[in-house]
Design a protein around this motif. Structure first.
Motif, PDB file in Angstrom:
ATOM      1  N   ASP A 164     -40.938 -75.006 -96.059  1.00  0.00           N
ATOM      2  CA  ASP A 164     -41.836 -73.875 -96.447  1.00  0.00           C
ATOM      3  C   ASP A 164     -42.896 -72.387 -95.544  1.00  0.00           C
ATOM      4  N   LEU A 166     -45.565 -72.105 -94.995  1.00  0.00           N
ATOM      5  CA  LEU A 166     -46.284 -72.231 -93.480  1.00  0.00           C
ATOM      6  C   LEU A 166     -46.014 -72.924 -92.471  1.00  0.00           C
ATOM      7  N   GLY A 330     -79.031 -70.611 -86.864  1.00  0.00           N
ATOM      8  CA  GLY A 330     -79.589 -71.131 -88.235  1.00  0.00           C
ATOM      9  C   GLY A 330     -80.022 -72.397 -87.810  1.00  0.00           C
ATOM     10  N   ILE A 331     -79.455 -72.934 -86.724  1.00  0.00           N
ATOM     11  CA  ILE A 331     -80.502 -74.546 -86.383  1.00  0.00           C
ATOM     12  C   ILE A 331     -81.967 -74.885 -86.297  1.00  0.00           C
ATOM     13  N   PRO A 343     -83.219 -79.307 -76.588  1.00  0.00           N
ATOM     14  CA  PRO A 343     -81.890 -78.269 -77.596  1.00  0.00           C
ATOM     15  C   PRO A 343     -81.613 -79.263 -78.756  1.00  0.00           C
ATOM     16  N   THR A 344     -80.960 -78.839 -79.644  1.00  0.00           N
ATOM     17  CA  THR A 344     -80.503 -79.828 -80.454  1.00  0.00           C
ATOM     18  C   THR A 344     -78.604 -79.271 -80.165  1.00  0.00           C
TER      19      THR A 344
ATOM     20  N   ASP B 165     -78.899 -82.597 -77.959  1.00  0.00           N
ATOM     21  CA  ASP B 165     -78.671 -83.560 -78.910  1.00  0.00           C
ATOM     22  C   ASP B 165     -77.036 -83.963 -79.677  1.00  0.00           C
ATOM     23  N   LEU B 166     -76.168 -82.462 -79.480  1.00  0.00           N
ATOM     24  CA  LEU B 166     -75.266 -82.639 -80.373  1.00  0.00           C
ATOM     25  C   LEU B 166     -74.308 -83.288 -79.216  1.00  0.00           C
ATOM     26  N   ARG B 168     -75.811 -85.875 -76.894  1.00  0.00           N
ATOM     27  CA  ARG B 168     -75.783 -87.240 -77.398  1.00  0.00           C
ATOM     28  C   ARG B 168     -74.911 -87.775 -78.244  1.00  0.00           C
ATOM     29  N   ASP B 181     -61.328 -85.368 -79.530  1.00  0.00           N
ATOM     30  CA  ASP B 181     -61.575 -84.417 -80.050  1.00  0.00           C
ATOM     31  C   ASP B 181     -62.225 -84.913 -81.686  1.00  0.00           C
ATOM     32  N   LEU B 186     -72.053 -76.642 -88.725  1.00  0.00           N
ATOM     33  CA  LEU B 186     -72.066 -76.274 -88.476  1.00  0.00           C
ATOM     34  C   LEU B 186     -73.707 -76.563 -89.070  1.00  0.00           C
ATOM     35  N   ILE B 189     -74.940 -79.443 -87.838  1.00  0.00           N
ATOM     36  CA  ILE B 189     -76.095 -79.426 -86.077  1.00  0.00           C
ATOM     37  C   ILE B 189     -77.191 -78.982 -86.429  1.00  0.00           C
ATOM     38  N   ARG B 190     -77.514 -78.328 -87.671  1.00  0.00           N
ATOM     39  CA  ARG B 190     -78.820 -77.823 -87.575  1.00  0.00           C
ATOM     40  C   ARG B 190     -79.603 -78.218 -88.664  1.00  0.00           C
ATOM     41  N   LEU B 192     -79.956 -81.543 -87.028  1.00  0.00           N
ATOM     42  CA  LEU B 192     -79.411 -82.595 -86.072  1.00  0.00           C
ATOM     43  C   LEU B 192     -80.439 -83.248 -85.974  1.00  0.00           C
ATOM     44  N   LYS B 213     -58.396 -87.659 -83.758  1.00  0.00           N
ATOM     45  CA  LYS B 213     -58.692 -86.136 -84.424  1.00  0.00           C
ATOM     46  C   LYS B 213     -60.689 -86.994 -85.060  1.00  0.00           C
ATOM     47  N   ALA B 345     -47.078 -74.140 -98.855  1.00  0.00           N
ATOM     48  CA  ALA B 345     -47.057 -75.165 -97.755  1.00  0.00           C
ATOM     49  C   ALA B 345     -46.571 -76.634 -98.291  1.00  0.00           C
ATOM     50  N   ASN B 346     -45.940 -77.417 -97.645  1.00  0.00           N
ATOM     51  CA  ASN B 346     -45.567 -78.753 -97.759  1.00  0.00           C
ATOM     52  C   ASN B 346     -46.796 -79.697 -97.213  1.00  0.00           C
ATOM     53  N   PHE B 347     -47.388 -79.405 -96.065  1.00  0.00           N
ATOM     54  CA  PHE B 347     -48.491 -80.219 -95.570  1.00  0.00           C
ATOM     55  C   PHE B 347     -49.878 -78.999 -95.357  1.00  0.00           C
ATOM     56  N   PRO B 349     -54.280 -78.525 -95.398  1.00  0.00           N
ATOM     57  CA  PRO B 349     -55.239 -78.538 -94.841  1.00  0.00           C
ATOM     58  C   PRO B 349     -56.195 -79.555 -95.481  1.00  0.00           C
ATOM     59  N   VAL B 351     -60.285 -80.195 -96.803  1.00  0.00           N
ATOM     60  CA  VAL B 351     -61.164 -79.065 -97.250  1.00  0.00           C
ATOM     61  C   VAL B 351     -62.026 -80.127 -97.602  1.00  0.00           C
ATOM     62  N   ALA B 355     -65.963 -76.468-101.114  1.00  0.00           N
ATOM     63  CA  ALA B 355     -65.004 -75.304-101.042  1.00  0.00           C
ATOM     64  C   ALA B 355     -64.605 -75.100-102.091  1.00  0.00           C
TER      65      ALA B 355
END
Lengths: 656, 656
Positions: A164, A166, A330-331, A343-344, B165-166, B168, B181, B186, B189-190, B192, B213, B345-347, B349, B351, B355
């Motif tokens: 494929d 990709l 925008g946090i 801080p966040t 905070d993040l 933590r 990972d 965002l 987080i905005r 949080l 992940k 693509a065969n694999f 993403p 989403v 979206a």
């Protein structure tokens, strides 16, 4: 709703607002940037206007507003439009910069005035910009930008090799980048089939590689020699500067700077946070305001470099203090302001430009410099990177950036400590009777004759004086002390034989410029109250330096380099700053002006993955010292409220 | 633009369209799903309508349209609205399913008819749905869903512990998940800071962990025992089925199914690809159409389970063939259809639901099953997972899924080969005079008396017959051969003593049902041309099986299990299918009906990370055999165009 017209003089700009709107808001609608360091709270007294016709109403009773009213003026933020159209005159002292005055004079249309405003913004900035064009922005790091073009010729698909699209692409990219983790977003995949085939499986891939991970920004057909640009932005609380970089050549192509439009929500980060948190839709408004500011700069850059298009900008790097970084993304900055000042985030996600509404390629990646703590932000990390003070074998150095806060980093290759002391916005002109930002007409140098007590001065761009900026204030303080007009505690000697020393509304004051010489309607003075404010500011900075040294067990003499950063720092008279006890009394040759290190570090990180990784590593290893914990700082602060200090042995070279 | 009204009978549904609109489009606007296997090209002749009043215009001259006009009918897709309002009658044979007839009879409003349509969709499907509720959908895999709740109590921030905070949060999550990972977007987080503090640093984190992940889906205050649901969707070309799963209990809570609304762009994937590629905004339209279909199912699920809200759905898993997967994600399917048949693509993403416009929690993650090749999709990978045929120590097995294409996988724990043969849509009713999908009124079983040549039959839900579905067609073919009505090559014996065998418009035909017994206005027949079409279809499938065996050097006898998948497969009469040479002549006990394995595998992957990882591993290790390379397949195909085969030794148990 009742709509009324407000005409602002001398500009002659007319806007329609609903009854009940305050005049500061109305002026904003007319694109007139009035001074409002308090964010429209009615406490700073900077946004004075004169009502020429029409009836208005006061928002609430206030002592300050009443006092200003006695002089025939109103505070714009406290004055509400009623049932009549208004004609309102805005004095020059109430607007942000020369450009508004020019608009007011109707000499230029607003487009040109904007460009001119950028031009006039400040000499230091312009000088820096010019400098950047000649020096390599890489500062010793290898050219290896955060976004690069990879030109691939993939094996064409056929019945035997029917992988494929990709897979075909990512396999080739893994070979080319040595990254095992390659991320590609759905929108790019959607048309990948056509893209690969448009030029027989020759493609140009724009990719951002950081630490073994690659993010595909775009895939385009053929091996076109498309331009590849990035923008580094230094988001200062006051000033925002953008650098357009050629990523392949590693050089600055163009620069632009302007005021941070958030200024209408207050001069300092605290006012901005209060606005963002307390006002309805506050965060959205403050966020949009910085995005608008940056978009204006992008437009400006692209007007100057017509061959470059929005779509050519593939990556951005933003550096700013922690609050600016939060607002830019925008946090919510709410908890930055509240004890224990959390801080966040200190490390921010990489996002697409379209997610923020930035007017570059919608798929451009936007990086934000990491922070260390609520009051030690990406601008300081950026500066630390620029100075190289965290490099292996670097001697003990101090980086100091004086603005609303005095932020400083002390350290060497082995360790880094950092703190932020609330110097207050005195050096930025706030809280000082005639304090102003470093703009056209600001007094930046002061001399006082020790015999006659007469003053001489120079102003930015030689404009007729309208106020005093930070470097002028430090000069002033040093000269007032040297001539004995004030004592070590900042108290005025009112008995000296000169009419320049007099008792004003708030107590003793010294007349720096008589009204006739100014471009305003009053004498420009510095009062005893102003001096006390300045002493608190300088005391906080020096106490911060002493506290950091104390934490790591070193003395002032151990410092091999002092890097003085920031636009203000660049025009600081170092001997004067030492004389008043703002900076340590160590040999002057150890001091280095490093200019806008926030912007410089942002450029470095954009042009060099190595620099970006180092910036992240620095942010991770800087130890933040919270000055409000324990008594160390407070003791040092109290000792620093004299000129130059209670302990004169710390300033052996300063004669009183 | 001229607007005209078109009233469709017997429904009495009136719609306003512009002059120049074709009647198929107008019917679509009236929510009447007409048959249009050719996608409105005017070549299948299924969308016949009768103009009761008003003048119309033909889109173009066509032999087929002319022939239909002779009978007093028009092809809806080829008939354009002109300057007059129209009254148009739609025969029952031209609409997709019973529900439209019900609407037409005005017995039910459209809301109920939609639900009823789902109910009537097909018996096999309903049976499966009921089954799922009783059996564990995990099929032996551990319950370890793709999204889980982690309830954390973080150390509260203070001046000594002033991490952001993040940091933590992610530090605690790394401990909890063992993932190094951790990705957080965002928008989360905005806010949080507030989220962490709303319940004193107690938070519930919804996280999706796959292969080390972790992706944070949401962070919510407190340790609320919120429900956690996911939806698995089997996106069939014809039918779409959705399963609402309780992720914490690991069970199916509710199911819903409906037609794929893309049917109006054609019955098979090729017509859909042509529409997506050739029509203006085609891809967008076809994409939106499947999203709308799935949103309808989601609404249906949530209507049935009122306590569950859109926002409670945190994760989705979609399985479908490669074209459906492309269209579901809005990826251009163009090159799937063109030699050398390369999917983009065969694999795919992962989403966010927002979206794609799916009506679940906007931050829900949407996973798509990986494909192997353009014509071996995620539905087959899903089926392979479900059967366990790729497990260590599994014996040699064959998975076969017969639809428009015959897709099959042959293999064991050590190896897997797969192919797809273009069986054509004959078994789905297309290209067969009275062929139809397995719906209300479709003949699914046929008996023919070997003495009298009289037929008996049974229909789905015992409706009056309106056509013949796939299993009925195979039955029919076997019985026509067994009674000697056709010979081994499919030629009719027209001399037999029965009026059921006659010469029709296209040549010899056999009357299966006389008009009086039907719910339509004609006799239901099967013609020699239909038989030839069916022989090509069955020949392609058998040739595919033989080719796969040949590639790996095994014989038919080596196969220990044959898994017959798909809705069609479920109602296949295996002895009949062997008798006509569609399936190999091996002991019947080696055959296993496995039903809708695509849906089952989707549920498994949603409920078990281990299953999802295995599905990806299977997709990666399946070797795709392209049948159009070399002569192997074509030789086998030609030999398979007889009943049961040219080489009778391959069917030792079939008596002629």
């Amino acid at each position: 709703m009742n709509k009324r017209f407000v005409t602002f003089l001398p500009a002659g700009v007319k806007v329609e607002v609903v009854a009940g709107t305050d005049l500061l808001t109305a002026a904003g609608k007319a694109n007139i940037e009035m001074k409002a360091p308090c964010g429209g709270d009615g406490t700073c007294g900077k946004c004075t206007v004169h009502i020429k016709s029409g009836a208005v109403k006061a928002k609430r009773d206030s002592h300050l507003a009443a006092k200003i009213a006695e002089q025939g003026f109103n505070l714009a933020c406290q004055t509400l439009v009623q049932d009549e159209d208004l004609v309102v005159e805005i004095p020059k002292t109430s607007v942000m910069s020369k450009n508004q005055v020019l608009v007011a004079d109707n000499k230029l249309n607003s487009g040109i005035s904007e460009a001119l405003s950028n031009y006039l913004l400040h000499v230091w900035q312009l000088k820096e910009l010019l400098l950047e064009k000649q020096e390599s922005p890489l500062n010793g790091y290898p050219l290896n930008p955060l976004c690069r073009c990879i030109r691939l010729t993939l094996p064409a698909a056929n019945l035997q090799d029917n992988r494929d699209d990709l897979n075909r692409l990512t396999l080739a990219l893994k070979k080319e980048t040595k990254c095992t983790d390659i991320n590609i977003s759905l929108p790019i995949i959607r048309n990948l089939g056509e893209t690969l085939r448009a030029a027989q499986f020759k493609v140009t891939v724009l990719v951002s590689e950081v630490g073994g991970k690659a993010e595909i920004i775009a895939v385009e057909p053929g091996h076109s020699q498309q331009p590849l640009y990035g923008i580094a932005v230094d988001i200062g609380t006051t000033t925002v500067v953008a650098y357009l970089l050629d990523l392949e050549k590693g050089r600055v192509v163009e620069t632009a700077g302007t005021h941070n439009r958030q200024a209408r929500f207050g001069d300092d980060v605290i006012s901005r946070i209060v606005y963002a948190v307390d006002e309805p839709d506050g965060l959205k408004t403050v966020y949009q305001s910085i995005i608008d500011t940056i978009n204006t700069l992008i437009t400006d850059l692209l007007i100057k470099q017509k061959q470059i298009k929005e779509a050519d900008i593939r990556v951005m790097m933003a550096a700013g203090n922690t609050t600016m970084a939060h607002l830019f993304l925008g946090i919510s900055p709410k908890f930055i302001r509240l004890e224990p000042y959390i801080p966040t985030a200190n490390f921010f996600p990489v996002v697409k430009a379209q997610a923020l509404g930035l007017r570059v390629n919608p798929d451009a990646l936007v990086f934000s410099y990491p922070s260390v703590a609520s009051y030690v932000g990406g601008d300081i990390v950026s500066g630390t990177l620029f100075t190289g003070m965290g490099n292996e074998d670097a001697p003990i150095s101090l980086l100091i950036d004086i603005g609303t806060n005095g932020e400083m980093v002390l350290g060497s290759g082995d360790w880094l400590v950092t703190c932020s002391c609330s110097a207050g916005p005195a050096f930025e002109g706030s809280g000082i009777t005639f304090g102003m930002r470093a703009m056209y007409g600001a007094i930046e140098r002061v001399e006082i004759d020790s015999q006659t007590y007469e003053a001489s001065y120079s102003t930015i761009n030689n404009g007729k004086p309208i106020g005093i900026c930070g470097s002028g204030l430090i000069d002033c303080l040093a000269k007032l002390r040297r001539t004995g007009i004030i004592d070590r505690a900042g108290k005025f000697q009112t008995s000296l034989p000169t009419e320049r020393i007099r008792i004003g509304d708030t107590g003793p004051e010294y007349v720096l410029v008589w009204q006739e010489e100014t471009d305003i309607d009053r004498d420009i003075v510095i009062s005893e109250a102003d001096v006390k404010n300045l002493l608190r500011a300088k005391g906080a900075v020096f106490a911060g330096i002493r506290t950091l040294l104390n934490v790591v067990g070193f003395e002032l003499e151990s410092i091999e380099n002092i890097y003085v950063a920031g636009g203000f720092g660049n025009y600081l008279n170092i001997p004067d700053a030492i004389a008043i006890g703002l900076l340590p009394d160590i040999p002057i040759e150890k001091y280095k002006y490093v200019g806008n290190t926030s912007a410089k570090g942002a450029c470095m990180a954009l042009l060099s993955q190595e620099a970006w990784l180092e910036a992240n590593s620095l942010a991770g290893k800087m130890t933040y010292i919270e000055l409000s914990v324990g008594n160390l700082f407070m003791d040092e602060f109290v000792s620093s409220l004299f000129i130059p200090h209670t302990d004169l042995t710390l300033f052996p070279n300063i004669s009183l």
